[in-house]
Design an enzyme around this catalytic site. Structure first.
Site, PDB file in Angstrom:
ATOM      1  N   LYS A 137       0.864  -1.187   0.000  1.00 10.85           N
ATOM      2  CA  LYS A 137       0.000   0.000   0.000  1.00 10.85           C
ATOM      3  C   LYS A 137       0.902   1.239   0.000  1.00 10.85           C
ATOM      4  O   LYS A 137       1.031   1.946   0.998  1.00 10.85           O
ATOM      5  CB  LYS A 137      -0.895  -0.049   1.238  1.00 10.85           C
ATOM      6  CG  LYS A 137      -2.337   0.350   0.953  1.00 10.85           C
ATOM      7  CD  LYS A 137      -3.203   0.031   2.138  1.00 10.85           C
ATOM      8  CE  LYS A 137      -4.297   1.044   2.358  1.00 10.85           C
ATOM      9  NZ  LYS A 137      -5.096   1.404   1.201  1.00 10.85           N
TER      10      LYS A 137
HETATM   11  N1  PMP Z   1      -7.443  -2.006  -3.139  1.00 10.56           N
HETATM   12  C1  PMP Z   1      -6.846  -0.833  -2.892  1.00 10.56           C
HETATM   13  C2  PMP Z   1      -6.032  -0.195  -3.966  1.00 10.56           C
HETATM   14  C3  PMP Z   1      -7.022  -0.206  -1.643  1.00 10.56           C
HETATM   15  O1  PMP Z   1      -6.439   0.967  -1.393  1.00 10.56           O
HETATM   16  C4  PMP Z   1      -7.841  -0.820  -0.666  1.00 10.56           C
HETATM   17  C5  PMP Z   1      -8.076  -0.152   0.656  1.00 10.56           C
HETATM   18  N2  PMP Z   1      -7.119  -0.483   1.602  1.00 10.56           N
HETATM   19  C6  PMP Z   1      -8.412  -2.066  -0.962  1.00 10.56           C
HETATM   20  C7  PMP Z   1      -8.197  -2.619  -2.213  1.00 10.56           C
HETATM   21  C8  PMP Z   1      -9.234  -2.804   0.041  1.00 10.56           C
HETATM   22  O2  PMP Z   1      -8.414  -3.333   1.059  1.00 10.56           O
HETATM   23  P1  PMP Z   1      -8.983  -3.544   2.531  1.00 10.56           P
HETATM   24  O3  PMP Z   1     -10.185  -4.397   2.414  1.00 10.56           O
HETATM   25  O4  PMP Z   1      -7.866  -4.214   3.254  1.00 10.56           O
HETATM   26  O5  PMP Z   1      -9.293  -2.202   3.078  1.00 10.56           O
END
Ligand code: PMP
Length: 303
Positions: A155
């Site tokens: 991320k």
């Molecule tokens: N894809 C991206 C690019 C994101 O930024 C997020 C948000 N964190 C997600 C998917 C979803 O991940 P999560 O369910 O862990 O929040």
């Protein structure tokens, strides 16, 4: 209520958590973040953080990709988050934002020989998108960053310029969100959410090698679909046109929760209304995060 931040190793009043404009992470995007939610349980008068260890495991993996060696474990970061939320004293749903960043001030792009820092703060948070029960998405003309360009698996802050380009163009064109294709032309995900579709009763989502973030909500929804609804789940590449002909579609993310997609590029998904599998998964997920499913109580960590 006074808001706090974890900053340079301690919990301080929010206004004291400040960095220089010369900070490496700000100038070069050499930072990575996480995003967790904590839900206020009005009956128990307690705040519960959703799957913090899983979130912090991914966070530390992102830091590893950026060659950071942080003096933290998922457990220590979970405890700092609990301490921070206690210091703040929230009695409502909140979003928690951990960030690790290259903290030195100076010129020179690289990952090595730089000081790394971690910060965490929380903000009040309700709904993320406008149309969580009937979103209209487009297929973006932008492409998703590739694992060999900037890994979507981490991320990484700088990579979110990609998401920002995608999101703003979609919103300005009148859509609620966009799906983005990877270099191979497969659907990867939304700007900050993973994507699922239903075809002939099978739940389908792109695999982790199709340039997606490995979402915690994605993983939770897969578990709920398999264990509670007995659904077959396939992690496989999705073609662009499958998004136009699938029976149901939804997006998952900590911020977006389970957001229903009812139109793709002006074509109705199924009959253009929320489908039955999406409706069930949506309510199961909401029950899980609010601590209403005893079987999944271990997902919720009390503050
Ligand atoms: N894809 C991206 C690019 C994101 O930024 C997020 C948000 N964190 C997600 C998917 C979803 O991940 P999560 O369910 O862990 O929040």
């Amino acid at each position: 209520m006074e808001q706090h931040a974890f900053f340079e190793g301690k919990i301080v009043p929010f206004g004291e958590a400040k960095i220089s404009i010369a900070t490496h992470g700000l100038n070069y995007g050499t930072a990575a973040f996480g995003g967790l939610r904590a839900y206020w349980n009005a009956d128990q008068k307690k705040l519960f953080i959703f799957r913090p260890l899983e979130h912090y495991r991914r966070f530390l993996n992102s830091s590893k990709i950026l060659a950071m060696e942080l003096p933290h474990t998922p457990e220590s970061l979970k405890q700092i988050t609990i301490d921070l939320l206690r210091a703040d004293g929230w009695e409502q749903d909140v979003y928690v934002r951990p960030l690790c960043y290259k903290a030195d001030a100076g010129i020179g792009v690289r990952l090595h020989d730089l000081r790394d820092e971690v910060s965490i703060f929380a903000v009040a948070f309700g709904a993320y998108g406008k149309n969580e029960d009937g979103a209209h998405v487009t297929i973006s003309s932008w492409r998703r960053i590739d694992d060999n360009i900037i890994p979507a698996r981490g991320k990484i802050s700088g990579a979110y310029a990609n998401s920002a380009l995608i999101k703003t163009d979609a919103i300005r064109a009148g859509f609620d969100e966009a799906l983005v294709l990877d270099q191979n032309g497969h659907i990867s995900e939304g700007t900050a959410m993973n994507v699922f579709m239903v075809r002939d009763g099978v739940l389908i989502t792109p695999p982790v090698w199709d340039n997606i973030l490995e979402g915690i909500t994605r993983r939770s929804v897969i578990e709920l679909a398999q264990n509670e609804l007995g659904l077959k789940v396939m992690e496989r590449s999705i073609d662009r046109t499958e998004a136009m002909i699938c029976d149901e579609m939804f997006l998952t993310g900590t911020a977006a929760q389970v957001t229903v997609v009812t139109r793709v590029d002006h074509r109705p998904v199924g009959d253009g209304k929320m489908g039955p599998i999406t409706a069930q998964l949506r309510s199961l997920f909401s029950d899980a995060v609010h601590g209403r499913l005893p079987k999944y109580a271990h997902w919720n960590v009390a503050v």
